[in-house]
Design an enzyme around this catalytic site. Structure first.
Site, mmCIF file in Angstrom:
data_model
loop_
_atom_site.group_PDB
_atom_site.id
_atom_site.type_symbol
_atom_site.label_atom_id
_atom_site.label_comp_id
_atom_site.label_asym_id
_atom_site.label_seq_id
_atom_site.Cartn_x
_atom_site.Cartn_y
_atom_site.Cartn_z
ATOM 1 N N HIS A 181 -80.235 32.086 50.387
ATOM 2 C CA HIS A 181 -79.255 32.744 49.532
ATOM 3 C C HIS A 181 -79.170 32.079 48.159
ATOM 4 O O HIS A 181 -79.258 32.747 47.132
ATOM 5 C CB HIS A 181 -77.885 32.715 50.211
ATOM 6 C CG HIS A 181 -76.831 33.435 49.447
ATOM 7 N ND1 HIS A 181 -76.607 34.788 49.579
ATOM 8 C CD2 HIS A 181 -75.937 32.996 48.527
ATOM 9 C CE1 HIS A 181 -75.622 35.146 48.777
ATOM 10 N NE2 HIS A 181 -75.197 34.070 48.129
ATOM 11 N N HIS A 197 -79.624 31.540 42.557
ATOM 12 C CA HIS A 197 -79.003 30.679 41.552
ATOM 13 C C HIS A 197 -79.942 29.564 41.098
ATOM 14 O O HIS A 197 -79.471 28.532 40.632
ATOM 15 C CB HIS A 197 -77.730 30.056 42.112
ATOM 16 C CG HIS A 197 -76.669 31.040 42.472
ATOM 17 N ND1 HIS A 197 -75.922 31.697 41.533
ATOM 18 C CD2 HIS A 197 -76.239 31.494 43.669
ATOM 19 C CE1 HIS A 197 -75.075 32.505 42.142
ATOM 20 N NE2 HIS A 197 -75.257 32.404 43.434
ATOM 21 N N LYS A 242 -77.677 42.186 38.395
ATOM 22 C CA LYS A 242 -76.673 41.138 38.589
ATOM 23 C C LYS A 242 -75.842 41.096 37.307
ATOM 24 O O LYS A 242 -76.320 40.643 36.269
ATOM 25 C CB LYS A 242 -77.366 39.797 38.820
ATOM 26 C CG LYS A 242 -76.437 38.670 39.196
ATOM 27 C CD LYS A 242 -76.193 38.641 40.688
ATOM 28 C CE LYS A 242 -75.424 37.400 41.077
ATOM 29 N NZ LYS A 242 -75.116 37.347 42.500
#
EC number: 4.6.1.-
Length: 309
Positions: A181, A197, A242
């Site tokens: 993730h 990220h 995003k």
């Protein structure tokens, strides 16, 4: 780069979030101190304008979550270039990059971990545990009573937190992990980007024309610089958008693993947030837990260039 805020990547901070007034935040001084220690120990951090160059271009506009109707304020990629030879020559980066193709992108699709992938996971942990950054993080956690001094037990703790598979969607098999993730990224129901990220993954996906940078996100008077190590950005990935992502840029994988592990293990809250002053940045560090595993972890950039001072 990507949940809540969610995007794991280049020492740049990417993620979904609401920009808040940094002056109203209470700074966690203890975490600021240990994170700055780790920052100084991060000898594998890439240097902007030397090891990589970015092109910030225009400021991205507002777009609601789930929408793909986005105006592109950046005609060129975020990363102009990255010294891939240097990346590949550093053991932690080299072993980190081997993990990025080990996952199914869509949640709801069960992951199948091969023996080779388990070996790659362990090799990566072995590499980061040899760095000064992770050694100091381990020492700090021992002092807090959150980790055992035995290195094998600490490695097992890290493996469970970051690599153990779990259900992110109720239907289907075990489809996610903290590492996937945060550092690799996922898509949910083909409608939204979660996680992602990490700056290295961002760069590699951009290089393959799978990710399209749309522009930076910032307050009116807080325009980012090309040498910033934390960024808020907007991007599309596999056709999804995003709206806001936050991520470190240029930092080493061991640094990100260390700070998020400390934040996770020193709290029992479902979602933990802490405002820290790190180098010239003020950040809101966020970790969400999925049982005893990382659900997501990312930094929100509150201010840079010591504007919070």
């Amino acid at each position: 780069m990507a949940s809540g805020y969610d995007f794991g990547w280049i020492p740049v901070l990417l993620s979904l979030f609401t920009l808040t007034d940094a002056s109203s935040q209470t700074v966690n001084q203890e975490l600021s101190n240990i994170f700055n220690e780790l920052w100084k120990l991060d000898v594998n951090r890439m240097e902007p304008l030397t090891n990589y160059n970015i092109s910030l271009q225009g400021k991205a506009g507002y777009i609601p979550q789930g929408s793909t109707n986005v105006v592109d304020h950046a005609s060129s990629p975020l990363f102009v270039n990255v010294d891939e030879a240097k990346l590949s020559s550093i053991t932690t980066y080299a072993r980190f990059m081997k993990l990025l193709d080990n996952y199914e992108r869509s949640t709801g699709v069960a992951e199948r971990v091969t023996a080779e992938e388990v070996t790659e996971n362990n090799s990566f942990l072995d590499a980061i545990l040899e760095t000064a950054v992770m050694k100091r993080a381990h020492q700090y956690l021992i002092g807090k009573g959150k980790s055992r001094s035995d290195l094998r037990q600490f490695k097992s703790q890290l493996y469970y937190m970051w690599f153990r598979l779990y259900h992110r969607e109720r239907n289907g098999g075990e489809d996610s992990s903290g590492f996937e993730h945060v550092f690799v990224g996922e898509t949910k129901f083909g409608r939204e980007i979660m996680g992602l990220h990490n700056w290295v993954q961002f760069y590699l996906q951009e290089k393959q024309n799978l990710l399209d940078y749309k522009g930076y996100k910032a307050r009116a008077n807080d325009v980012p610089d090309a040498d910033d190590h934390v960024l808020n950005v907007q991007f599309s990935w596999h056709g999804l958008v995003k709206p806001v992502a936050s991520a470190f840029v240029g930092v080493s994988p061991e640094f990100e693993m260390a700070v998020f592990t400390i934040l996770f293990l020193t709290s029992t809250e479902k979602t933990t947030t802490a405002v820290v002053n790190l180098d010239e940045y003020q950040l809101e560090m966020v970790v969400h837990r999925h049982g005893r595993c990382i659900g997501t972890a990312y930094p929100k950039l509150l201010s840079s260039n010591n504007r919070h001072m």
